[in-house]
Design an enzyme around this catalytic site. Structure first.
Site, PDB file in Angstrom:
ATOM      1  N   ARG A 105       0.874  -1.178   0.000  1.00  0.00           N
ATOM      2  CA  ARG A 105       0.000   0.000   0.000  1.00  0.00           C
ATOM      3  C   ARG A 105       0.898   1.211   0.000  1.00  0.00           C
ATOM      4  NH1 ARG A 105      -5.290   1.331   3.538  1.00  0.00           N
ATOM      5  NH2 ARG A 105      -6.093  -0.028   1.905  1.00  0.00           N
ATOM      6  N   HIS A 132      -7.623   0.890  -6.370  1.00  0.00           N
ATOM      7  CA  HIS A 132      -7.742  -0.050  -5.248  1.00  0.00           C
ATOM      8  C   HIS A 132      -8.381  -1.342  -5.788  1.00  0.00           C
ATOM      9  CE1 HIS A 132      -7.787  -1.494  -1.278  1.00  0.00           C
ATOM     10  NE2 HIS A 132      -8.578  -0.644  -0.675  1.00  0.00           N
ATOM     11  N   GLN A 135      -9.977  -4.093  -3.465  1.00  0.00           N
ATOM     12  CA  GLN A 135     -11.270  -3.706  -2.908  1.00  0.00           C
ATOM     13  C   GLN A 135     -12.398  -4.032  -3.884  1.00  0.00           C
ATOM     14  OE1 GLN A 135     -12.081  -2.164   0.212  1.00  0.00           O
ATOM     15  NE2 GLN A 135     -14.081  -2.841  -0.500  1.00  0.00           N
ATOM     16  N   ASP A 214     -17.629   6.512  -0.751  1.00  0.00           N
ATOM     17  CA  ASP A 214     -16.367   6.373  -0.026  1.00  0.00           C
ATOM     18  C   ASP A 214     -16.148   7.714   0.671  1.00  0.00           C
ATOM     19  OD1 ASP A 214     -13.831   5.601   0.857  1.00  0.00           O
ATOM     20  OD2 ASP A 214     -12.862   5.846  -1.096  1.00  0.00           O
ATOM     21  N   CYS A 251     -16.423   0.872   1.026  1.00  0.00           N
ATOM     22  CA  CYS A 251     -15.213   0.081   1.284  1.00  0.00           C
ATOM     23  C   CYS A 251     -14.781   0.140   2.745  1.00  0.00           C
ATOM     24  CB  CYS A 251     -14.085   0.547   0.374  1.00  0.00           C
ATOM     25  SG  CYS A 251     -13.564   2.249   0.682  1.00  0.00           S
ATOM     26  N   ARG A 279     -13.237  -9.137   1.533  1.00  0.00           N
ATOM     27  CA  ARG A 279     -11.822  -8.826   1.274  1.00  0.00           C
ATOM     28  C   ARG A 279     -10.969 -10.066   1.552  1.00  0.00           C
ATOM     29  NH1 ARG A 279      -9.943  -3.578   1.443  1.00  0.00           N
ATOM     30  NH2 ARG A 279      -8.082  -4.578   0.578  1.00  0.00           N
TER      31      ARG A 279
HETATM   32  N1   CP Z   1     -11.171  -0.658   2.564  1.00  0.00           N
HETATM   33  C1   CP Z   1      -9.881  -0.623   2.938  1.00  0.00           C
HETATM   34  O1   CP Z   1      -8.962  -0.733   2.133  1.00  0.00           O
HETATM   35  O2   CP Z   1      -9.696  -0.473   4.278  1.00  0.00           O
HETATM   36  P1   CP Z   1      -8.298  -0.225   5.010  1.00  0.00           P
HETATM   37  O3   CP Z   1      -7.847   1.149   4.616  1.00  0.00           O
HETATM   38  O4   CP Z   1      -8.633  -0.328   6.459  1.00  0.00           O
HETATM   39  O5   CP Z   1      -7.328  -1.267   4.556  1.00  0.00           O
HETATM   40  N1  NVA Z   2     -10.297   6.510  -0.854  1.00  0.00           N
HETATM   41  C1  NVA Z   2      -9.860   6.029   0.436  1.00  0.00           C
HETATM   42  C2  NVA Z   2     -10.028   4.547   0.509  1.00  0.00           C
HETATM   43  C3  NVA Z   2      -9.649   3.947   1.829  1.00  0.00           C
HETATM   44  C4  NVA Z   2      -9.830   2.458   1.850  1.00  0.00           C
HETATM   45  C5  NVA Z   2      -8.414   6.442   0.687  1.00  0.00           C
HETATM   46  O1  NVA Z   2      -7.625   6.476  -0.271  1.00  0.00           O
HETATM   47  O2  NVA Z   2      -8.083   6.765   1.817  1.00  0.00           O
END
Ligand code: CP
Ligand code: NVA
Length: 304
Positions: A105, A132, A135, A214, A251, A279
């Site tokens: 990430r 993502h 997701q 989101d 998400c 997930r």
């Molecule tokens: N939805 C998601 O990716 O959650 P986290 O940021 O907690 O991993």
């Molecule tokens: N759009 C959000 C998704 C988190 C899972 C972010 O990038 O923080």
């Protein structure tokens, strides 16, 4: 330079649509076997690198690997020599000697691609500022559980244009659903030119099968002014315009109660916790596909 046969999971458009559909099928099967998971990862290790916070991605990948008999090691930005003292190339080459796959990430999608360029093992996108994809694999699985298929459905997105919405745009071309984004006018310019969008949330909600949103403040955007997003909050009024049996998805984490009202998030239309559980299952199937390849010793291949 890394081998072209390595199965990276970097972004949905880079993977054969039939493979993605097959991964989802395996994800459903793995969910059905959740209390007796096949021990297909025996002897294999996954490294996870985070330069941003995470709950679901971190825990679901960790537990997915362990339930399948494998091992994990988790590293966060401040704990490793990555992108600072040590180059991405060196990190990729070294980790390739220790583990069998890396889930990352990181904000910069270009750096993720660079890691994949130099790694001799699969690299999995655990979310970048661009997309993502993991997701959305869980989301497709959840849509199939509730509505049988994503194909032909109207999926309406509300709020910001971000990494998750970009992966929905990508998915709409693979799973053949209608995708419409409702967002503030000044974000129109951010939306890819071939994407259906509106500045009228009611128009997007009308006849929708899935309403999805989101946070308006993605990680790294803290302090952002959210005033312009309020007309795009998913609330009872928007849900009342959707098709009967429509579901609400997110998400997570939800910024309570900004992008969705509490009554909708806690309503029977809301499938957010199934989505979060999925997930785990989707990632088991993604890991299996990434590792089920020549040169990697998956003890009991699923048969992609
Ligand atoms: N939805 C998601 O990716 O959650 P986290 O940021 O907690 O991993
Ligand atoms: N759009 C959000 C998704 C988190 C899972 C972010 O990038 O923080």
């Amino acid at each position: 330079m890394s081998d072209n046969n390595i199965r990276h999971f970097l972004d949905l458009p880079e993977i054969d649509p039939e493979i993605l559909k097959s991964i989802i099928k395996h994800a459903h099967a793995l969910k059905a076997e959740k209390f007796s998971p096949p021990q297909i990862m025996e002897g294999l290790s996954l490294a996870m690198i985070f330069d941003k916070l995470s709950t679901r991605t971190r825990v679901s990948f960790d537990i997915a690997m362990k339930q399948l008999g494998g091992h994990t090691v988790v590293m966060t930005k401040g704990e490793m020599q990555f992108g600072g003292a040590e180059s991405i190339e060196s990190t990729a080459r070294v980790l390739s000697r220790y583990v069998d796959a890396i889930m990352v990430r990181m904000s910069d999608h270009g750096k993720l691609a660079e890691l994949a360029k130099y790694a001799d093992i699969p690299i999995i996108n655990g979310m970048t500022d661009k997309s993502h994809p993991c997701q959305i694999m869980a989301d497709i699985m959840t849509i199939e559980e509730n509505l049988q298929s994503a194909k032909g459905k109207k999926i309406a997105w509300f709020g910001d244009y971000n990494n998750v919405s970009q992966s929905y745009i990508d998915a709409s071309k693979i799973w053949d659903f209608e995708f419409i984004m409702a967002l503030p006018e000044d974000l129109n310019k951010n939306v890819p030119s071939d994407t259906n969008f509106t500045n009228d949330a009611k128009k997007a909600a009308k006849g929708a099968d899935v309403l999805v949103t989101d946070t308006w403040v993605s990680l790294g955007q803290e302090g952002k002014n959210i005033e312009k997003f309020w007309p795009f909050q998913v609330n009872a009024e928007l849900i009342s315009l959707a098709n009967e049996g429509a579901i609400f998805m997110h998400c997570l984490p939800i910024h309570e109660w900004e992008e969705v009202s509490e009554d909708v998030a806690k309503s029977t239309a809301s499938v957010i916790f199934d989505e979060a559980e999925n997930r785990l299952h989707a990632q088991k199937a993604i890991l299996a596909w990434c590792l089920e390849n020549t040169g990697v010793r998956l003890s009991k291949p699923l048969g992609f």
